[in-house]
Design an enzyme around this catalytic site. Structure first.
Site, PDB file in Angstrom:
ATOM      1  N   SER A  99       0.767  82.340  30.350  1.00 27.99           N
ATOM      2  CA  SER A  99      -0.540  82.411  29.691  1.00 27.99           C
ATOM      3  C   SER A  99      -0.551  83.390  28.515  1.00 27.99           C
ATOM      4  O   SER A  99      -0.081  84.531  28.635  1.00 27.99           O
ATOM      5  CB  SER A  99      -1.615  82.823  30.700  1.00 27.99           C
ATOM      6  OG  SER A  99      -2.862  82.997  30.047  1.00 27.99           O
ATOM      7  N   LEU A 100      -1.128  82.937  27.403  1.00 26.13           N
ATOM      8  CA  LEU A 100      -1.305  83.804  26.228  1.00 26.13           C
ATOM      9  C   LEU A 100      -2.626  84.563  26.266  1.00 26.13           C
ATOM     10  O   LEU A 100      -2.878  85.388  25.389  1.00 26.13           O
ATOM     11  CB  LEU A 100      -1.264  82.958  24.948  1.00 26.13           C
ATOM     12  CG  LEU A 100       0.089  82.574  24.381  1.00 26.13           C
ATOM     13  CD1 LEU A 100      -0.097  81.734  23.130  1.00 26.13           C
ATOM     14  CD2 LEU A 100       0.936  83.797  24.077  1.00 26.13           C
ATOM     15  N   SER A 101      -3.465  84.298  27.262  1.00 27.32           N
ATOM     16  CA  SER A 101      -4.785  84.928  27.293  1.00 27.32           C
ATOM     17  C   SER A 101      -4.723  86.453  27.230  1.00 27.32           C
ATOM     18  O   SER A 101      -5.502  87.068  26.490  1.00 27.32           O
ATOM     19  CB  SER A 101      -5.560  84.478  28.529  1.00 27.32           C
ATOM     20  OG  SER A 101      -5.919  83.122  28.428  1.00 27.32           O
ATOM     21  N   LYS A 114     -10.175  75.303  37.569  1.00 27.15           N
ATOM     22  CA  LYS A 114     -11.373  75.088  36.768  1.00 27.15           C
ATOM     23  C   LYS A 114     -12.489  74.378  37.534  1.00 27.15           C
ATOM     24  O   LYS A 114     -13.666  74.539  37.205  1.00 27.15           O
ATOM     25  CB  LYS A 114     -11.026  74.309  35.494  1.00 27.15           C
ATOM     26  CG  LYS A 114     -10.165  75.110  34.515  1.00 27.15           C
ATOM     27  CD  LYS A 114      -9.934  74.362  33.225  1.00 27.15           C
ATOM     28  CE  LYS A 114      -9.100  75.178  32.250  1.00 27.15           C
ATOM     29  NZ  LYS A 114      -8.935  74.506  30.942  1.00 27.15           N
ATOM     30  N   GLY A 140      -6.218  62.989  30.970  1.00 25.22           N
ATOM     31  CA  GLY A 140      -6.319  64.036  31.977  1.00 25.22           C
ATOM     32  C   GLY A 140      -7.547  64.909  31.780  1.00 25.22           C
ATOM     33  O   GLY A 140      -8.504  64.534  31.101  1.00 25.22           O
ATOM     34  N   GLY A 192      -4.153  60.092  25.948  1.00 23.91           N
ATOM     35  CA  GLY A 192      -4.132  60.676  27.279  1.00 23.91           C
ATOM     36  C   GLY A 192      -5.472  60.599  27.969  1.00 23.91           C
ATOM     37  O   GLY A 192      -6.488  60.254  27.352  1.00 23.91           O
ATOM     38  N   THR A 235      -7.588  78.971  34.482  1.00 21.18           N
ATOM     39  CA  THR A 235      -6.766  77.866  34.027  1.00 21.18           C
ATOM     40  C   THR A 235      -6.441  77.002  35.237  1.00 21.18           C
ATOM     41  O   THR A 235      -6.967  77.222  36.338  1.00 21.18           O
ATOM     42  CB  THR A 235      -5.508  78.388  33.287  1.00 21.18           C
ATOM     43  OG1 THR A 235      -4.815  77.282  32.722  1.00 21.18           O
ATOM     44  CG2 THR A 235      -4.595  79.170  34.201  1.00 21.18           C
ATOM     45  N   TYR A 264       1.092  74.027  22.394  1.00 15.73           N
ATOM     46  CA  TYR A 264       1.378  75.145  21.500  1.00 15.73           C
ATOM     47  C   TYR A 264       2.806  75.678  21.649  1.00 15.73           C
ATOM     48  O   TYR A 264       3.237  76.517  20.857  1.00 15.73           O
ATOM     49  CB  TYR A 264       0.375  76.295  21.686  1.00 15.73           C
ATOM     50  CG  TYR A 264       0.363  76.931  23.058  1.00 15.73           C
ATOM     51  CD1 TYR A 264       1.254  77.945  23.390  1.00 15.73           C
ATOM     52  CD2 TYR A 264      -0.556  76.546  24.016  1.00 15.73           C
ATOM     53  CE1 TYR A 264       1.239  78.539  24.635  1.00 15.73           C
ATOM     54  CE2 TYR A 264      -0.597  77.129  25.264  1.00 15.73           C
ATOM     55  CZ  TYR A 264       0.313  78.128  25.571  1.00 15.73           C
ATOM     56  OH  TYR A 264       0.284  78.707  26.820  1.00 15.73           O
ATOM     57  N   ASN A 307     -13.981  77.348  32.709  1.00 15.26           N
ATOM     58  CA  ASN A 307     -12.822  78.165  32.333  1.00 15.26           C
ATOM     59  C   ASN A 307     -13.208  79.616  32.072  1.00 15.26           C
ATOM     60  O   ASN A 307     -12.347  80.434  31.752  1.00 15.26           O
ATOM     61  CB  ASN A 307     -12.116  77.578  31.100  1.00 15.26           C
ATOM     62  CG  ASN A 307     -12.832  77.882  29.801  1.00 15.26           C
ATOM     63  OD1 ASN A 307     -14.062  77.977  29.762  1.00 15.26           O
ATOM     64  ND2 ASN A 307     -12.081  78.034  28.723  1.00 15.26           N
TER      65      ASN A 307
END
Length: 275
Positions: free
Chosen positions: A17-19, A68, A130, A128, A64, A217, A89
């Site tokens: 995670s980049l959070s 959710k 999802g 997609g 995440t 990303y 989220n």
């Protein structure tokens, strides 16, 4: 009010995670020296216990996968935006002890497109079906005035996307994934599929395409995004979505009027450059 404030992202897996990078950059830029933001590996079974263990020092949580939807029964209220896709989220822990859920992915996606000059389109395509695709449809309900075609691999997925469209007020039409290259005629294409899924489509990108929003990303750019740029189209990536949804989270959790978008994006870019 506690002297120190805490926030964190929960999920499983969570190491990628980049959070933390984005939120900590915001705290540094805002001078919030007593704020901390961490990550915790939490699955659905462990979520209730984690939430019950939060004390008054906690300001908020980011959620995440796979949490959710699992978080919703543990909250006192959720926003209309979160309810529209049954996904939270963001959780803000209020001063009076309430747990309030929201979904910043949807307005974050809209804000990222607006930053690139995409405010209204007359049609769109989604690759997609999802959880991210339902958020994409919710975002498109705000900016797309005409039909949205979803390219999917099964009739079950097609039915699911049409159901989301009916719920969100979007004219969703479905098409088989075998014809996904036809999506590229739309002025806006949102790719919501896992890494590698769209690689074979890169050779089908036409000259002068519209706008592509590929939610991945890492690794970046994807072959599809690279081909899109080479043919003159505008491209947004997963970092654009991550940063814009995180901006909204920081504002909700801290109460600041405007989170430092540029500082958060720069921190995210630096982190991705060394991965």
């Amino acid at each position: 009010m506690p002297a120190t404030r805490r926030a964190a992202v929960l999920g499983s897996p969570i190491a990628h995670s980049l959070s933390p990078v984005l939120h900590r950059a915001a705290y540094a830029a805002l001078g919030l020296d007593t704020w901390s933001y961490d990550r915790f590996e939490v699955d659905e079974a462990g979520l209730p216990g984690f939430v019950e263990g939060l004390d008054e020092s906690w300001a908020g949580l980011s959620l995440t996968m796979p949490l959710k939807r699992a978080i919703i029964p543990l909250l006192d209220a959720i926003s209309d935006t979160a309810a529209s896709v049954e996904a939270v989220n963001t959780v803000v822990l209020t001063d009076d002890g309430r747990r309030v859920g929201d979904n910043t992915d949807i307005p974050g996606l809209v804000a990222a497109l607006r930053e690139r000059g995409v405010e209204k389109v007359d049609s769109a395509a989604v690759l997609g079906a999802g959880a991210t695709a339902s958020s994409a449809l919710a975002a498109l309900s705000r900016i797309c005035t005409g039909p949205v075609t979803a390219y999917v691999r099964s009739e079950a997925r097609a039915e699911e996307m049409r159901g989301w469209g009916a719920r969100l007020g979007v004219d969703v039409r479905t098409a088989d994934w075998a014809h996904a290259d036809r999506a590229f005629a739309a002025p806006l294409v949102i790719a919501t599929t896992p890494a590698g899924t769209t690689d074979a489509l890169a050779a089908e990108v036409p000259d002068a395409p519209g706008t592509l929003f590929d939610v991945l990303y890492h690794p970046w750019p994807t072959p599809l995004a690279a081909a899109w740029s080479e043919r003159g189209g505008a491209v947004l990536g997963g970092l654009d979505l991550l940063v814009h949804q995180a901006v909204l989270q920081v504002e909700q959790m801290t109460g600041v009027a405007e989170a430092p978008l540029a500082a958060m994006r720069a921190a995210g870019e630096r982190a991705l450059a060394v991965t």
